[in-house]
Scaffold this motif. Structure first.
Motif, PDB file in Angstrom:
ATOM      1  N   VAL A 183     -17.984  13.616 -12.538  1.00 47.03           N
ATOM      2  CA  VAL A 183     -17.049  13.064 -13.337  1.00 47.03           C
ATOM      3  C   VAL A 183     -17.848  13.789 -14.872  1.00 47.03           C
ATOM      4  CG1 VAL A 183     -14.784  12.286 -14.554  1.00 47.03           C
ATOM      5  CG2 VAL A 183     -15.422  12.268 -12.139  1.00 47.03           C
ATOM      6  N   ARG A 184     -17.336  14.701 -15.198  1.00 51.42           N
ATOM      7  CA  ARG A 184     -17.262  15.424 -16.651  1.00 51.42           C
ATOM      8  C   ARG A 184     -17.368  14.646 -17.960  1.00 51.42           C
ATOM      9  NH1 ARG A 184     -21.698  18.410 -14.594  1.00 51.42           N
ATOM     10  NH2 ARG A 184     -21.558  19.315 -12.878  1.00 51.42           N
ATOM     11  N   ALA A 185     -18.038  14.869 -19.099  1.00 48.11           N
ATOM     12  CA  ALA A 185     -17.744  13.848 -19.711  1.00 48.11           C
ATOM     13  C   ALA A 185     -16.135  14.192 -20.155  1.00 48.11           C
ATOM     14  CB  ALA A 185     -18.925  14.447 -20.864  1.00 48.11           C
ATOM     15  N   GLN A 186     -15.801  15.307 -20.589  1.00 49.97           N
ATOM     16  CA  GLN A 186     -14.965  16.353 -21.170  1.00 49.97           C
ATOM     17  C   GLN A 186     -13.297  15.587 -20.244  1.00 49.97           C
ATOM     18  OE1 GLN A 186     -16.902  18.391 -19.906  1.00 49.97           O
ATOM     19  NE2 GLN A 186     -15.988  19.680 -19.084  1.00 49.97           N
ATOM     20  N   HIS A 187     -13.320  14.665 -19.177  1.00 52.67           N
ATOM     21  CA  HIS A 187     -12.604  13.829 -18.314  1.00 52.67           C
ATOM     22  C   HIS A 187     -12.674  12.739 -18.315  1.00 52.67           C
ATOM     23  CE1 HIS A 187     -11.345  18.466 -16.682  1.00 52.67           C
ATOM     24  NE2 HIS A 187     -12.603  18.742 -16.525  1.00 52.67           N
ATOM     25  N   GLN A 216     -12.586   8.808 -19.379  1.00 55.61           N
ATOM     26  CA  GLN A 216     -10.976   8.495 -20.231  1.00 55.61           C
ATOM     27  C   GLN A 216     -11.339   7.172 -20.842  1.00 55.61           C
ATOM     28  OE1 GLN A 216      -8.331  10.029 -20.729  1.00 55.61           O
ATOM     29  NE2 GLN A 216      -9.553  11.866 -20.215  1.00 55.61           N
ATOM     30  N   ARG A 217     -12.812   6.500 -20.193  1.00 56.13           N
ATOM     31  CA  ARG A 217     -13.538   5.508 -21.065  1.00 56.13           C
ATOM     32  C   ARG A 217     -14.015   5.640 -22.280  1.00 56.13           C
ATOM     33  NH1 ARG A 217     -12.880   0.632 -18.124  1.00 56.13           N
ATOM     34  NH2 ARG A 217     -12.377   1.738 -16.656  1.00 56.13           N
ATOM     35  N   ALA A 218     -13.843   5.297 -23.602  1.00 60.25           N
ATOM     36  CA  ALA A 218     -14.737   5.695 -25.057  1.00 60.25           C
ATOM     37  C   ALA A 218     -16.177   4.707 -23.680  1.00 60.25           C
ATOM     38  CB  ALA A 218     -13.800   4.563 -25.934  1.00 60.25           C
ATOM     39  N   GLY A 219     -17.755   5.819 -24.907  1.00 63.53           N
ATOM     40  CA  GLY A 219     -18.522   4.669 -24.641  1.00 63.53           C
ATOM     41  C   GLY A 219     -19.484   5.671 -22.848  1.00 63.53           C
ATOM     42  N   LEU A 220     -17.931   6.497 -22.497  1.00 61.67           N
ATOM     43  CA  LEU A 220     -19.150   7.319 -21.236  1.00 61.67           C
ATOM     44  C   LEU A 220     -19.603   8.039 -20.946  1.00 61.67           C
ATOM     45  CD1 LEU A 220     -17.690   4.728 -18.586  1.00 61.67           C
ATOM     46  CD2 LEU A 220     -19.646   4.121 -19.298  1.00 61.67           C
ATOM     47  N   GLY A 221     -20.151   9.521 -20.448  1.00 59.58           N
ATOM     48  CA  GLY A 221     -20.674  10.191 -20.921  1.00 59.58           C
ATOM     49  C   GLY A 221     -20.295  10.517 -19.325  1.00 59.58           C
ATOM     50  N   THR A 265     -13.481   5.802  -6.520  1.00 55.66           N
ATOM     51  CA  THR A 265     -14.382   4.377  -7.324  1.00 55.66           C
ATOM     52  C   THR A 265     -14.797   5.567  -9.117  1.00 55.66           C
ATOM     53  OG1 THR A 265     -15.085   3.745  -5.150  1.00 55.66           O
ATOM     54  CG2 THR A 265     -16.230   3.096  -7.183  1.00 55.66           C
ATOM     55  N   THR A 266     -15.321   6.171  -9.017  1.00 56.69           N
ATOM     56  CA  THR A 266     -16.515   6.900 -10.171  1.00 56.69           C
ATOM     57  C   THR A 266     -14.952   7.673 -11.249  1.00 56.69           C
ATOM     58  OG1 THR A 266     -17.698   8.045  -8.513  1.00 56.69           O
ATOM     59  CG2 THR A 266     -17.513   8.793 -11.025  1.00 56.69           C
ATOM     60  N   ALA A 267     -14.011   7.553 -10.281  1.00 62.41           N
ATOM     61  CA  ALA A 267     -12.463   7.134 -11.697  1.00 62.41           C
ATOM     62  C   ALA A 267     -12.228   6.344 -12.013  1.00 62.41           C
ATOM     63  CB  ALA A 267     -11.671   8.528 -11.028  1.00 62.41           C
ATOM     64  N   LEU A 268     -11.957   5.492 -11.130  1.00 69.32           N
ATOM     65  CA  LEU A 268     -12.205   4.397 -11.705  1.00 69.32           C
ATOM     66  C   LEU A 268     -12.466   3.417 -12.629  1.00 69.32           C
ATOM     67  CD1 LEU A 268     -10.492   1.068 -11.633  1.00 69.32           C
ATOM     68  CD2 LEU A 268     -11.945   0.629  -9.830  1.00 69.32           C
ATOM     69  N   VAL A 269     -14.046   3.644 -12.892  1.00 60.86           N
ATOM     70  CA  VAL A 269     -14.906   3.449 -14.134  1.00 60.86           C
ATOM     71  C   VAL A 269     -14.777   4.023 -15.146  1.00 60.86           C
ATOM     72  CG1 VAL A 269     -17.615   3.540 -14.429  1.00 60.86           C
ATOM     73  CG2 VAL A 269     -16.701   2.915 -11.657  1.00 60.86           C
ATOM     74  N   ALA A 270     -14.484   5.708 -14.889  1.00 63.62           N
ATOM     75  CA  ALA A 270     -14.437   6.615 -15.643  1.00 63.62           C
ATOM     76  C   ALA A 270     -12.861   6.093 -16.820  1.00 63.62           C
ATOM     77  CB  ALA A 270     -14.226   7.771 -15.335  1.00 63.62           C
ATOM     78  N   GLY A 271     -11.705   5.446 -15.553  1.00 69.11           N
ATOM     79  CA  GLY A 271     -11.032   5.044 -16.355  1.00 69.11           C
ATOM     80  C   GLY A 271      -9.965   5.933 -16.939  1.00 69.11           C
ATOM     81  N   GLU A 303      -5.922   3.794 -24.943  1.00 70.56           N
ATOM     82  CA  GLU A 303      -4.420   3.629 -24.280  1.00 70.56           C
ATOM     83  C   GLU A 303      -4.391   3.471 -23.432  1.00 70.56           C
ATOM     84  OE1 GLU A 303      -2.271   7.410 -25.274  1.00 70.56           O
ATOM     85  OE2 GLU A 303      -3.127   7.439 -27.559  1.00 70.56           O
ATOM     86  N   ARG A 304      -3.739   2.588 -22.724  1.00 68.02           N
ATOM     87  CA  ARG A 304      -3.180   1.977 -21.724  1.00 68.02           C
ATOM     88  C   ARG A 304      -2.655   3.301 -20.113  1.00 68.02           C
ATOM     89  NH1 ARG A 304      -6.945  -0.734 -18.680  1.00 68.02           N
ATOM     90  NH2 ARG A 304      -6.385  -2.746 -18.643  1.00 68.02           N
TER      91      ARG A 304
END
Length: 379
Positions: free
Chosen positions: A101-105, A107-112, A288-294, A377-378
């Motif tokens: 999941v690239r950084a631009q996609h 959604q969870r602040a603080g992750l690349g 699962t990775t999308a969940l981590v990425a928010g 934002e939720r």
């Protein structure tokens, strides 16, 4: 079978060893237990063949392994482990896929940028059952012979692409539910490239090592023996052959924390369009990775994903069925599993009591995801 039922029936070998053995003894304890089981099998064969010398030799080896295990982890813990070792091992097939999941996609602040490997394990006798359920789900959603994909391609999976993210969610839930009913469990390792920008070759090697240890942990806890199948990348005559060759040291010798006794073959590869288990792995690692990425698509599947993730004996998934790297991301486990901040424990709780609330607040401010989940934002 539900996760709590699976946990109740599991042998918990790895958990018990880790609890009773010092870190440098974990591998030795695992090898002693494997020696006990192997000598027991030879003893049974010798008795069946009427080979008394071989039976006496195997019995002596079994007793020696039992004594060694008792010295390493204590007699009580050894007795529990040996009781589990006498039960027949369950054949398990583990399917693995990867995603980024690239950084631009994210959604969870603080992750690349997030790179991940995900594994889904299915009991051998239920592979055909899951395949039939997956075929039925494909038919229910009018997908024809399309390969089931987390991120379908407009040309290769037009029917799934046309459903859109919301339209695919019921299909994904149905697949995850079918996997749970078939006794599946999952393990995913997610690497944040911003917090650890290691070179790609090092990252790949480390990700595989971490995944190998999580798969071995899940197999040990369920007294299973696994064969691991990766999604085919390119051509077996080219890149894939070299990739598989580079993994032989890991599969032949294990790691400093995990012996090579549970994953019984070297890694193999197969085409995902022919293997429903690999299509399930694509869904698991993607979601699962999308969940981590928010991402909204991952957050929507949080509950069915949590039902499948391998847990520790106390029900915690951190570092077991989900491994986040680097370790500075440890607070994120609680947000993913419980949707709340992590509660301080052990030395940190004692430090909080000694320093007072103000000092503890200052300490929290320096720890990623200590106060919020990074979702401004939720969804």
């Amino acid at each position: 079978m539900r996760e709590d039922q699976r946990r109740a029936a599991a042998t918990r070998r790895q958990v018990l060893i880790a609890r009773w053995a010092a870190p440098h003894q974990v591998r030795a304890a695992g090898e002693a237990l494997d020696a006990y089981r192997a000598s027991g099998q030879r003893l049974a064969e010798a008795r069946r063949d009427g080979d008394l010398p071989a039976a006496h030799e195997s019995l002596a080896q079994q007793v020696a392994a039992q004594e060694q295990l008792g010295e390493l982890i204590g007699l009580r813990a050894a007795a529990r482990l040996l009781d589990a070792a006498d039960r027949p091992a369950e054949p398990v097939t583990v399917f693995v896929d990867e995603t980024t999941v690239r950084a631009q996609h994210v959604q969870r602040a603080g992750l690349g940028t997030l790179q991940a490997y995900g594994a889904v394990a299915l009991p051998g006798e239920l592979l055909s059952v899951f395949a039939a359920r997956a075929a039925g789900i494909r038919a229910d959603f009018g997908l024809g012979d399309e390969e089931l994909k987390w991120s379908p391609d407009r040309k290769r999976q037009p029917a799934q692409f046309a459903l859109g993210a919301q339209g695919r969610e019921p299909m994904q839930r149905a697949l995850l539910a079918a996997a749970a009913e078939c006794g599946a469990w999952t393990a995913t390792v997610v690497w944040d490239e911003e917090r650890d920008p290691s070179p790609a070759a090092h990252r790949e090697k480390w990700l595989l090592k971490l995944l190998y240890e999580r798969i071995s942990m899940g197999l040990s806890d369920r007294d299973g023996l696994g064969t691991v199948i990766f999604d085919q990348k390119h051509s077996l005559r080219g890149h894939d052959a070299g990739w598989l060759a580079a993994t032989r040291k890991l599969t032949d010798h294990g790691t400093e924390y995990t012996s090579a006794s549970r994953i019984v073959n070297r890694f193999v590869m197969g085409p995902s369009d022919h293997l429903p288990g690999l299509q399930l792995a694509d869904l698991v690692v993607g979601a699962t990775t999308a969940l981590v990425a928010g991402q909204k698509s991952g957050l929507a599947l949080r509950e069915p994903l949590l039902e499948l993730i391998h847990r520790r004996e106390d029900g915690d998934l951190s570092g077991a069925g989900l491994k986040l790297w680097p370790n500075s991301l440890e607070n994120l486990y609680s947000w993913i599993q419980h949707d709340r901040p992590a509660e301080p424990g052990g030395d940190l709780r004692e430090l909080m009591q000694l320093l007072g609330e103000d000092h503890y607040d200052a300490l929290l401010d320096r720890r990623p995801f200590a106060r919020d989940d990074g979702l401004t934002e939720r969804h």
